[in-house]
Design an enzyme around this catalytic site. Structure first.
Site, PDB file in Angstrom:
ATOM      1  N   SER A   1       0.831  -1.207   0.000  1.00 56.07           N
ATOM      2  CA  SER A   1       0.000   0.000   0.000  1.00 56.07           C
ATOM      3  C   SER A   1       0.864   1.255   0.000  1.00 56.07           C
ATOM      4  O   SER A   1       2.033   1.219   0.414  1.00 56.07           O
ATOM      5  CB  SER A   1      -0.889  -0.018   1.262  1.00 56.07           C
ATOM      6  OG  SER A   1      -1.579   1.191   1.428  1.00 56.07           O
TER       7      SER A   1
ATOM      8  N   LEU B   1       3.183   4.354   0.047  1.00 56.72           N
ATOM      9  CA  LEU B   1       4.563   4.662  -0.370  1.00 56.72           C
ATOM     10  C   LEU B   1       5.342   3.394  -0.699  1.00 56.72           C
ATOM     11  O   LEU B   1       6.163   3.379  -1.620  1.00 56.72           O
ATOM     12  CB  LEU B   1       5.286   5.451   0.728  1.00 56.72           C
ATOM     13  CG  LEU B   1       4.629   6.778   1.162  1.00 56.72           C
ATOM     14  CD1 LEU B   1       5.485   7.488   2.204  1.00 56.72           C
ATOM     15  CD2 LEU B   1       4.386   7.687  -0.041  1.00 56.72           C
TER      16      LEU B   1
ATOM     17  N   ASP C   1       4.503  -7.820   3.494  1.00 55.40           N
ATOM     18  CA  ASP C   1       3.495  -6.995   4.159  1.00 55.40           C
ATOM     19  C   ASP C   1       2.605  -7.900   4.991  1.00 55.40           C
ATOM     20  O   ASP C   1       2.391  -9.061   4.655  1.00 55.40           O
ATOM     21  CB  ASP C   1       2.647  -6.262   3.109  1.00 55.40           C
ATOM     22  CG  ASP C   1       1.978  -5.012   3.676  1.00 55.40           C
ATOM     23  OD1 ASP C   1       2.369  -3.899   3.271  1.00 55.40           O
ATOM     24  OD2 ASP C   1       1.048  -5.146   4.511  1.00 55.40           O
TER      25      ASP C   1
ATOM     26  N   SER D   1       9.895  10.199   8.951  1.00 60.86           N
ATOM     27  CA  SER D   1       8.814  11.168   8.734  1.00 60.86           C
ATOM     28  C   SER D   1       9.352  12.512   9.188  1.00 60.86           C
ATOM     29  O   SER D   1      10.253  12.564  10.038  1.00 60.86           O
ATOM     30  CB  SER D   1       7.599  10.788   9.580  1.00 60.86           C
ATOM     31  OG  SER D   1       6.718  11.891   9.704  1.00 60.86           O
TER      32      SER D   1
ATOM     33  N   TYR E   1       4.749   8.228  17.688  1.00 63.78           N
ATOM     34  CA  TYR E   1       5.115   8.217  16.259  1.00 63.78           C
ATOM     35  C   TYR E   1       6.443   8.951  16.051  1.00 63.78           C
ATOM     36  O   TYR E   1       7.352   8.447  15.388  1.00 63.78           O
ATOM     37  CB  TYR E   1       3.990   8.864  15.458  1.00 63.78           C
ATOM     38  CG  TYR E   1       4.172   8.795  13.960  1.00 63.78           C
ATOM     39  CD1 TYR E   1       4.091   7.585  13.284  1.00 63.78           C
ATOM     40  CD2 TYR E   1       4.428   9.941  13.217  1.00 63.78           C
ATOM     41  CE1 TYR E   1       4.265   7.512  11.913  1.00 63.78           C
ATOM     42  CE2 TYR E   1       4.594   9.885  11.839  1.00 63.78           C
ATOM     43  CZ  TYR E   1       4.515   8.669  11.190  1.00 63.78           C
ATOM     44  OH  TYR E   1       4.691   8.601   9.829  1.00 63.78           O
TER      45      TYR E   1
ATOM     46  N   PHE F   1       2.056  12.927   2.183  1.00 58.65           N
ATOM     47  CA  PHE F   1       1.900  12.274   0.880  1.00 58.65           C
ATOM     48  C   PHE F   1       0.483  11.755   0.679  1.00 58.65           C
ATOM     49  O   PHE F   1      -0.205  11.381   1.632  1.00 58.65           O
ATOM     50  CB  PHE F   1       2.917  11.126   0.740  1.00 58.65           C
ATOM     51  CG  PHE F   1       4.262  11.618   0.296  1.00 58.65           C
ATOM     52  CD1 PHE F   1       5.046  12.374   1.152  1.00 58.65           C
ATOM     53  CD2 PHE F   1       4.719  11.383  -0.989  1.00 58.65           C
ATOM     54  CE1 PHE F   1       6.284  12.875   0.735  1.00 58.65           C
ATOM     55  CE2 PHE F   1       5.944  11.869  -1.419  1.00 58.65           C
ATOM     56  CZ  PHE F   1       6.730  12.622  -0.559  1.00 58.65           C
TER      57      PHE F   1
ATOM     58  N   THR G   1      -1.370   9.180   0.203  1.00 63.88           N
ATOM     59  CA  THR G   1      -1.536   7.723   0.295  1.00 63.88           C
ATOM     60  C   THR G   1      -2.971   7.436   0.752  1.00 63.88           C
ATOM     61  O   THR G   1      -3.684   8.357   1.147  1.00 63.88           O
ATOM     62  CB  THR G   1      -0.502   7.132   1.275  1.00 63.88           C
ATOM     63  OG1 THR G   1      -0.663   7.769   2.536  1.00 63.88           O
ATOM     64  CG2 THR G   1       0.913   7.341   0.779  1.00 63.88           C
TER      65      THR G   1
HETATM   66  N1  NAD Z   1       1.739   9.019   3.869  1.00 69.62           N
HETATM   67  C1  NAD Z   1       2.442   9.985   4.419  1.00 69.62           C
HETATM   68  O1  NAD Z   1       2.145  11.177   4.274  1.00 69.62           O
HETATM   69  C2  NAD Z   1       3.651   9.647   5.263  1.00 69.62           C
HETATM   70  C3  NAD Z   1       4.395  10.702   5.796  1.00 69.62           C
HETATM   71  C4  NAD Z   1       5.512  10.412   6.553  1.00 69.62           C
HETATM   72  C5  NAD Z   1       5.899   9.101   6.775  1.00 69.62           C
HETATM   73  N2  NAD Z   1       5.147   8.106   6.259  1.00 69.62           N
HETATM   74  C6  NAD Z   1       5.600   6.720   6.532  1.00 69.62           C
HETATM   75  O2  NAD Z   1       5.644   6.014   5.314  1.00 69.62           O
HETATM   76  C7  NAD Z   1       5.362   4.638   5.539  1.00 69.62           C
HETATM   77  C8  NAD Z   1       4.236   4.200   4.620  1.00 69.62           C
HETATM   78  O3  NAD Z   1       3.105   4.995   4.886  1.00 69.62           O
HETATM   79  P1  NAD Z   1       1.803   4.929   3.945  1.00 69.62           P
HETATM   80  O4  NAD Z   1       1.131   6.248   4.067  1.00 69.62           O
HETATM   81  O5  NAD Z   1       2.199   4.403   2.635  1.00 69.62           O
HETATM   82  O6  NAD Z   1       0.930   3.889   4.790  1.00 69.62           O
HETATM   83  P2  NAD Z   1       0.024   2.663   4.314  1.00 69.62           P
HETATM   84  O7  NAD Z   1      -0.822   2.341   5.510  1.00 69.62           O
HETATM   85  O8  NAD Z   1      -0.652   2.959   3.016  1.00 69.62           O
HETATM   86  O9  NAD Z   1       1.083   1.492   4.091  1.00 69.62           O
HETATM   87  C9  NAD Z   1       1.765   0.916   5.165  1.00 69.62           C
HETATM   88  C10 NAD Z   1       1.891  -0.578   4.896  1.00 69.62           C
HETATM   89  O10 NAD Z   1       2.658  -1.137   5.953  1.00 69.62           O
HETATM   90  C11 NAD Z   1       2.067  -2.381   6.310  1.00 69.62           C
HETATM   91  N3  NAD Z   1       2.396  -2.712   7.690  1.00 69.62           N
HETATM   92  C12 NAD Z   1       2.057  -2.041   8.813  1.00 69.62           C
HETATM   93  N4  NAD Z   1       2.533  -2.674   9.886  1.00 69.62           N
HETATM   94  C13 NAD Z   1       3.195  -3.787   9.452  1.00 69.62           C
HETATM   95  C14 NAD Z   1       3.889  -4.838  10.091  1.00 69.62           C
HETATM   96  N5  NAD Z   1       3.985  -4.914  11.419  1.00 69.62           N
HETATM   97  N6  NAD Z   1       4.470  -5.778   9.321  1.00 69.62           N
HETATM   98  C15 NAD Z   1       4.345  -5.739   7.968  1.00 69.62           C
HETATM   99  N7  NAD Z   1       3.689  -4.775   7.307  1.00 69.62           N
HETATM  100  C16 NAD Z   1       3.113  -3.801   8.035  1.00 69.62           C
HETATM  101  C17 NAD Z   1       0.561  -2.173   6.121  1.00 69.62           C
HETATM  102  O11 NAD Z   1      -0.146  -3.393   5.978  1.00 69.62           O
HETATM  103  C18 NAD Z   1       0.545  -1.303   4.861  1.00 69.62           C
HETATM  104  O12 NAD Z   1       0.436  -2.086   3.686  1.00 69.62           O
HETATM  105  C19 NAD Z   1       5.037   4.509   7.038  1.00 69.62           C
HETATM  106  O13 NAD Z   1       6.205   4.085   7.705  1.00 69.62           O
HETATM  107  C20 NAD Z   1       4.666   5.929   7.428  1.00 69.62           C
HETATM  108  O14 NAD Z   1       4.919   6.184   8.791  1.00 69.62           O
HETATM  109  C21 NAD Z   1       4.025   8.333   5.520  1.00 69.62           C
END
Ligand code: NAD
Length: 257
Positions: A15, A17, A36, A150, A163, A196, A198
């Site tokens: 999912s 990023l 995942d 982040s 976080y 982002f 997402t």
């Molecule tokens: N989206 C943003 O704006 C943003 C900003 C800063 C940081 N981030 C970081 O980027 C990363 C991805 O974020 P995203 O928005 O794509 O989130 P998302 O929820 O779309 O994707 C995260 C994925 O990680 C998987 N996951 C969670 N816990 C897990 C575990 N214990 N073992 C295996 N898989 C696991 C989930 O099933 C999911 O598919 C995260 O680490 C998030 O903290 C996102």
């Protein structure tokens, strides 16, 4: 390191990023394994990009070891690890009813975002360190890994204690791990994304999305997952990037709330 033909692992690749990163790596010719805990979505992404997927909880050593072994059986030894899996959280230390925040909530975020990332990285590094170094004038070494922090690692908002601590932990781990793994020719970099587009963010009401976008100096829009994926791939291909935390945020500095 050239991406073409390399075996790559992407945690959280089902999912957001991580999915974008898996797709871009595959587009650039990598053999991608999607790790995942969401097995269904992971399988869908892998099928789309001609990769393989493994249901894997990054905090569970047995499941990570099984996934790394399975990925190696399918694609050969991996030299690229993209740690993108993570969870968000927001909780005030003192609740509206005056009670203290449950310790388990804090521990769970640290367990997944920080300890889970370390867990996959240590197991990957041990495998990668055994590989023959890549040939090349650049001294390309054996492998490369990325953490996903982040901007909350630096300017966390009200309620983001867990976080921010987990992401600051990743930022802090970057240099010592790069120094530690230098002897094995394995590079380590971290990307600290801003906001982002997402699935989680796209579920927010439109006005909320717009106000988040307006808080970004330039460009005043949400980051595209493809922009994150491009940077992730650049970290692989640029052999001199190491031990660094890179903000990818349109000059955003988060306010307190
Ligand atoms: N989206 C943003 O704006 C943003 C900003 C800063 C940081 N981030 C970081 O980027 C990363 C991805 O974020 P995203 O928005 O794509 O989130 P998302 O929820 O779309 O994707 C995260 C994925 O990680 C998987 N996951 C969670 N816990 C897990 C575990 N214990 N073992 C295996 N898989 C696991 C989930 O099933 C999911 O598919 C995260 O680490 C998030 O903290 C996102």
């Amino acid at each position: 390191m050239k991406i073409q033909g390399q075996a790559a692992l992407v945690t959280g690749g089902a999912s957001g990023l991580g999915e974008a990163t898996a797709r871009e790596l595959a587009r650039q010719g990598a053999k991608v394994a999607v790790l995942d805990r969401n097995a269904e979505l992971a399988a869908k992404v892998a099928a789309d990009i001609g990769g393989v997927s493994f249901a894997c909880d990054i905090t569970d050593t047995a499941s990570v070891e099984a996934a790394l072994a399975g990925a190696e059986a399918a694609h050969g030894p991996a030299r690229i690890l993209m740690n993108v899996a993570g969870i968000g959280s927001a909780k005030r230390i003192v609740g509206k009813d005056g009670s203290a925040a449950p310790l388990e909530d804090f521990a769970r975020v640290i367990q997944i975002n920080l300890i889970g990332t370390y867990n996959v990285s240590r197991l990957f590094a041990a495998r990668c360190a055994k590989l023959a170094p890549l040939e090349g004038d650049d001294g390309e070494g054996r492998g490369v890994m990325m953490f996903t922090a982040s901007v909350a690692a630096f300017d966390g908002q009200v309620g983001q204690q867990a976080y921010s601590a987990s992401k600051a932990g990743l930022a802090g781990m970057t240099l010592p791990m790069a120094r530690d793994l230098a002897q094995h020719g394995i590079r380590v970099c971290t990307v600290a994304p801003g906001i982002f587009a997402t699935p989680l963010l796209l579920e927010l009401p439109e006005p909320v999305q717009q106000s988040l976008a307006a808080s970004i100096p330039f460009p005043p829009r949400l980051g595209k997952p493809s922009e994150f994926a491009e940077l992730a791939c650049h970290i692989v291909s640029n052999g001199h990037l190491n031990g660094e935390v890179i903000r990818l945020d349109g000059a955003l500095r988060m306010a307190a709330r």
